[in-house]
Design a protein around this motif. Structure first.
Motif, PDB file in Angstrom:
ATOM      1  N   SER A 336       0.836  -1.196   0.000  1.00  0.00           N
ATOM      2  CA  SER A 336       0.000   0.000   0.000  1.00  0.00           C
ATOM      3  C   SER A 336       0.870   1.245   0.000  1.00  0.00           C
ATOM      4  O   SER A 336       1.873   1.315   0.726  1.00  0.00           O
ATOM      5  CB  SER A 336      -0.908   0.017   1.233  1.00  0.00           C
ATOM      6  OG  SER A 336      -1.661   1.218   1.286  1.00  0.00           O
ATOM      7  N   ASN A 358       0.709  -6.293  -6.247  1.00  0.00           N
ATOM      8  CA  ASN A 358      -0.731  -6.442  -6.014  1.00  0.00           C
ATOM      9  C   ASN A 358      -1.475  -7.048  -7.194  1.00  0.00           C
ATOM     10  O   ASN A 358      -2.486  -7.730  -7.002  1.00  0.00           O
ATOM     11  CB  ASN A 358      -1.350  -5.086  -5.676  1.00  0.00           C
ATOM     12  CG  ASN A 358      -0.853  -4.530  -4.358  1.00  0.00           C
ATOM     13  OD1 ASN A 358      -0.088  -5.187  -3.652  1.00  0.00           O
ATOM     14  ND2 ASN A 358      -1.276  -3.328  -4.020  1.00  0.00           N
ATOM     15  N   SER A 385      -9.146  -7.680  -1.689  1.00  0.00           N
ATOM     16  CA  SER A 385      -9.121  -6.360  -2.303  1.00  0.00           C
ATOM     17  C   SER A 385      -9.249  -5.311  -1.199  1.00  0.00           C
ATOM     18  O   SER A 385      -8.856  -5.549  -0.065  1.00  0.00           O
ATOM     19  CB  SER A 385     -10.247  -6.246  -3.330  1.00  0.00           C
ATOM     20  OG  SER A 385     -10.166  -5.044  -4.065  1.00  0.00           O
ATOM     21  N   SER A 386      -9.800  -4.165  -1.521  1.00  0.00           N
ATOM     22  CA  SER A 386      -9.853  -3.070  -0.558  1.00  0.00           C
ATOM     23  C   SER A 386     -11.161  -2.304  -0.678  1.00  0.00           C
ATOM     24  O   SER A 386     -11.725  -2.186  -1.779  1.00  0.00           O
ATOM     25  CB  SER A 386      -8.682  -2.112  -0.792  1.00  0.00           C
ATOM     26  OG  SER A 386      -8.864  -0.894  -0.105  1.00  0.00           O
ATOM     27  N   TYR A 399      -2.456   2.237  -5.187  1.00  0.00           N
ATOM     28  CA  TYR A 399      -2.934   1.042  -4.493  1.00  0.00           C
ATOM     29  C   TYR A 399      -4.287   0.581  -5.034  1.00  0.00           C
ATOM     30  O   TYR A 399      -4.487  -0.595  -5.382  1.00  0.00           O
ATOM     31  CB  TYR A 399      -3.022   1.342  -2.998  1.00  0.00           C
ATOM     32  CG  TYR A 399      -3.558   0.209  -2.157  1.00  0.00           C
ATOM     33  CD1 TYR A 399      -2.846  -0.976  -2.009  1.00  0.00           C
ATOM     34  CD2 TYR A 399      -4.775   0.328  -1.488  1.00  0.00           C
ATOM     35  CE1 TYR A 399      -3.338  -2.018  -1.225  1.00  0.00           C
ATOM     36  CE2 TYR A 399      -5.268  -0.694  -0.702  1.00  0.00           C
ATOM     37  CZ  TYR A 399      -4.550  -1.872  -0.577  1.00  0.00           C
ATOM     38  OH  TYR A 399      -5.041  -2.894   0.200  1.00  0.00           O
ATOM     39  N   VAL A 400      -5.247   1.523  -5.119  1.00  0.00           N
ATOM     40  CA  VAL A 400      -6.604   1.167  -5.557  1.00  0.00           C
ATOM     41  C   VAL A 400      -6.596   0.693  -7.007  1.00  0.00           C
ATOM     42  O   VAL A 400      -7.308  -0.255  -7.370  1.00  0.00           O
ATOM     43  CB  VAL A 400      -7.561   2.359  -5.360  1.00  0.00           C
ATOM     44  CG1 VAL A 400      -8.888   2.114  -6.077  1.00  0.00           C
ATOM     45  CG2 VAL A 400      -7.808   2.595  -3.874  1.00  0.00           C
ATOM     46  N   LYS A 403      -5.452  -2.954  -7.074  1.00  0.00           N
ATOM     47  CA  LYS A 403      -6.486  -3.863  -6.570  1.00  0.00           C
ATOM     48  C   LYS A 403      -7.654  -3.951  -7.544  1.00  0.00           C
ATOM     49  O   LYS A 403      -8.260  -5.011  -7.726  1.00  0.00           O
ATOM     50  CB  LYS A 403      -6.969  -3.385  -5.194  1.00  0.00           C
ATOM     51  CG  LYS A 403      -5.950  -3.557  -4.071  1.00  0.00           C
ATOM     52  CD  LYS A 403      -5.678  -5.021  -3.788  1.00  0.00           C
ATOM     53  CE  LYS A 403      -4.813  -5.227  -2.570  1.00  0.00           C
ATOM     54  NZ  LYS A 403      -4.531  -6.661  -2.289  1.00  0.00           N
ATOM     55  N   TYR A 428     -13.658  -7.031  -0.248  1.00  0.00           N
ATOM     56  CA  TYR A 428     -13.324  -5.609  -0.193  1.00  0.00           C
ATOM     57  C   TYR A 428     -13.042  -5.249   1.268  1.00  0.00           C
ATOM     58  O   TYR A 428     -13.922  -4.798   1.994  1.00  0.00           O
ATOM     59  CB  TYR A 428     -14.462  -4.770  -0.781  1.00  0.00           C
ATOM     60  CG  TYR A 428     -14.726  -5.094  -2.235  1.00  0.00           C
ATOM     61  CD1 TYR A 428     -13.921  -4.562  -3.234  1.00  0.00           C
ATOM     62  CD2 TYR A 428     -15.771  -5.943  -2.608  1.00  0.00           C
ATOM     63  CE1 TYR A 428     -14.136  -4.857  -4.570  1.00  0.00           C
ATOM     64  CE2 TYR A 428     -15.996  -6.251  -3.945  1.00  0.00           C
ATOM     65  CZ  TYR A 428     -15.179  -5.709  -4.913  1.00  0.00           C
ATOM     66  OH  TYR A 428     -15.402  -6.025  -6.241  1.00  0.00           O
ATOM     67  N   LEU A 431     -10.248  -1.045   6.502  1.00  0.00           N
ATOM     68  CA  LEU A 431      -8.952  -0.778   7.108  1.00  0.00           C
ATOM     69  C   LEU A 431      -8.712  -1.734   8.276  1.00  0.00           C
ATOM     70  O   LEU A 431      -9.557  -1.874   9.158  1.00  0.00           O
ATOM     71  CB  LEU A 431      -8.895   0.669   7.594  1.00  0.00           C
ATOM     72  CG  LEU A 431      -7.533   1.211   8.033  1.00  0.00           C
ATOM     73  CD1 LEU A 431      -6.551   1.221   6.871  1.00  0.00           C
ATOM     74  CD2 LEU A 431      -7.696   2.621   8.618  1.00  0.00           C
ATOM     75  N   HIS A 547      -9.934   4.014   4.364  1.00  0.00           N
ATOM     76  CA  HIS A 547      -8.601   4.589   4.570  1.00  0.00           C
ATOM     77  C   HIS A 547      -8.481   5.887   3.788  1.00  0.00           C
ATOM     78  O   HIS A 547      -8.769   5.953   2.598  1.00  0.00           O
ATOM     79  CB  HIS A 547      -7.496   3.607   4.161  1.00  0.00           C
ATOM     80  CG  HIS A 547      -7.737   2.886   2.878  1.00  0.00           C
ATOM     81  ND1 HIS A 547      -7.630   3.486   1.648  1.00  0.00           N
ATOM     82  CD2 HIS A 547      -8.108   1.601   2.641  1.00  0.00           C
ATOM     83  CE1 HIS A 547      -7.897   2.608   0.695  1.00  0.00           C
ATOM     84  NE2 HIS A 547      -8.195   1.457   1.269  1.00  0.00           N
TER      85      HIS A 547
END
Length: 548
Positions: A336, A358, A385-386, A399-400, A403, A428, A431, A547
């Motif tokens: 990240s 990633n 994922s996030s 980062y996004v 992912k 998903y 944080l 985040h």
């Protein structure tokens, strides 16, 4: 029957032969009418639901078939979020205690006081399907159908055309899968557009002055929901143990040396599972393996640099040769970077490094292990994922994006693997307090998940094999962006201004940090990260898990 059905009507019914349940009820009443030479009484209750005070019921029928849908909506969206749904036809529900009291009273009345022999035990003021669903949604603390679509709009396609389309095998398969996902039996949809109303004047006369009446649904819907969720929910009778889900399977976890990966490995060990641990440092993997085996599982250590595609290929072939392949792959390892675009103009390598680990690292491992899964006609790939992919948070463009790339690959690959029984799940993740967020000081004041809570999400994914698993806030962010993307931009711009760049992102050493260990130095005196304002703390707690 379309129109008003009176209590003295019988032969006017039609199409009962198309439904075995209705056919048996109709024919049994015919036997009584034509062959019984003694006084008789027939009771025709509406859809019988649980006790109006306790909610108790011994079967599932009618509205209960839609409770799983409401449960899914509650898990996916905030209670106040408006959604669209059907208005439907009229539906008459009656609690079982009303039916029992009414039958008991009418059964003891002399024939001379009875206006007829057939009694409709129904709600004299029936709700539409949409109104009833909203009443149960309120009881379940689920989103309500703010916009209900009139049944005439839904029925613009002629019945003959609909019947023909529904008979097409592909359409039938798609329809049944949708009903399965929503937990609704196809037969339950037959009453969605029910066009018959029931006249109950004889019943009302017989019960006049007794106080026996159908209570309003909103007064006992909470009791029905509570009893169903505690006693009748189908998931209560399904084996949802991790031990059963992973029995006889090999689970490979990347990023297994700490945080979410390490805790997930221990959870698998506690369920007696077999786990393959992957990360860069053998010593740390050995420590996790020891914990897994102490918990009762089996652990294998395979160190690899997941940013090195050749090393991934080496490790994957090693795993295939030593263990015969993998049944469940958890792509958990990740990098990240929190840095605004304005501070990244001369740091293109940030994007390259993030994509390398990633996306390309995870993809390389999938491509190495997927052929074996497809050949065995069994496999499950879980990508961590996030929530940022859903909420598009500023300062996380590198980062996004990485992912999102893995997410898009999985969505495209999944349809190709349906016949091979290989499932893809994307989680998903909100944080989580792990070593990955440690460099950002302000996250110490953020509400976060613990590694144990995050590991539970992965364990649930191994059990249920959903297409996706997300928080309600993340799902809300996706929906809001689809409806009003500019509104989301305004909200996130406020967040961008409230949460400053860290000292590392600015290229400055933190206080107490030795030269050379920071991300980048500019010769300036060491500084601490800026403290968050009251507004920033409030926003962090309001949007828990995101985040910034």
């Amino acid at each position: 029957y379309k129109g008003t059905w009176r209590e003295d009507m019988f032969d006017e019914a039609h199409d009962v032969d198309n439904h075995p349940y209705f056919q048996t009820k109709h024919e049994s009443e015919r036997v009584v009418r034509e062959e019984c030479d003694r006084p008789w009484r027939v009771y025709r209750p509406g859809i019988v639901v649980g006790h109006s005070e306790t909610g108790e019921m011994d079967k599932v029928d009618g509205p209960y078939y839609f409770f799983k849908l409401l449960q899914k909506l509650r898990a996916a969206l905030p209670e106040w979020f408006p959604i669209a749904g059907p208005e439907g036809g009229k539906t008459t529900m009656v609690p079982v205690d009303f039916v029992a009291k009414a039958m008991d009273h009418i059964a003891h009345l002399p024939d001379s006081e009875l206006p007829g022999g057939t009694f409709h035990l129904v709600d004299p003021e029936p709700m539409s399907v949409g109104q009833a669903l909203n009443t149960f949604a309120k009881a379940a603390h689920a989103p309500q159908f703010a916009m209900r679509i009139d049944q005439n709009l839904l029925n613009v396609v002629p019945p003959q055309v609909r019947a023909g389309l529904n008979a097409v095998p592909t359409v039938k398969k798609i329809r049944n899968q949708i009903y399965h996902d929503l937990g609704i039996p196809p037969e339950a949809m037959e009453v969605r557009d029910f066009n018959c109303t029931f006249d109950a004047r004889d019943t009302q006369r017989a019960l006049s002055g007794t106080g026996i009446a159908v209570p309003p649904l909103d007064t006992y819907a909470p009791a029905l929901w509570d009893y169903w969720e505690r006693n009748l929910d189908p998931d209560l009778f399904r084996d949802r143990s991790l031990k059963t889900a992973i029995h006889g399977k090999k689970v490979l976890i990347t990023g297994a040396s700490s945080g979410i990966g390490a805790q997930t490995a221990v959870s698998i060990g506690e369920s007696g599972g077999e786990v393959i641990l992957v990360s860069r440092t053998r010593e740390k993997l050995d420590e996790v393996a020891e914990k897994v085996e102490r918990a009762g599982g089996t652990a294998h250590v395979h160190p690899a640099d997941l940013s090195d595609l050749e090393d991934i290929e080496r490790m994957a072939q090693e795993v295939i040769e030593e263990h015969g392949g993998v049944d469940i792959l958890i792509n958990n390892a990740g990098r990240s970077i929190r840095r605004s675009v304005a501070r990244s103009y001369d740091r293109f390598h940030d994007y390259e490094r993030t994509m390398q680990l990633n996306y390309f690292g995870a993809l390389k491992l999938i491509m190495a292990l997927l052929p074996g899964m497809r050949e065995r006609k069994s496999g499950h790939i879980i990508n961590v994922s996030s929530i940022g992919v859903q909420t598009n948070t500023p300062r996380f463009s590198a980062y996004v994006a990485s992912k999102s790339a893995l997410d898009a690959f999985s969505r495209c690959a999944a349809p190709e693997c349906v016949a091979d029984n290989v499932k893809f799940t994307t989680i998903y993740m909100p944080l989580v307090r792990t070593p990955m967020i440690a460099p950002t000081d302000m996250y110490k004041a953020f509400p976060t998940l613990t590694p144990e809570e995050a590991a539970l999400m992965l364990c649930d994914a191994m059990i249920d094999k959903p297409k996706r698993k997300a928080s309600r806030l993340g799902t809300f962010g996706e929906v809001l962006y689809s409806v009003s993307p500019k509104t989301v931009d305004l909200v996130l711009n406020q967040a961008y201004n409230l949460f400053p760049d860290s000292s590392a992102a600015k290229g400055k050493k933190k206080k107490g940090e030795e030269a050379g260990k920071g991300e980048l130095t500019d010769g300036a005196p060491p500084v601490a990260d800026e403290e968050m304002s009251t507004e920033a703390v409030a926003m962090a707690y309001l949007l828990k898990g995101v985040h910034f």
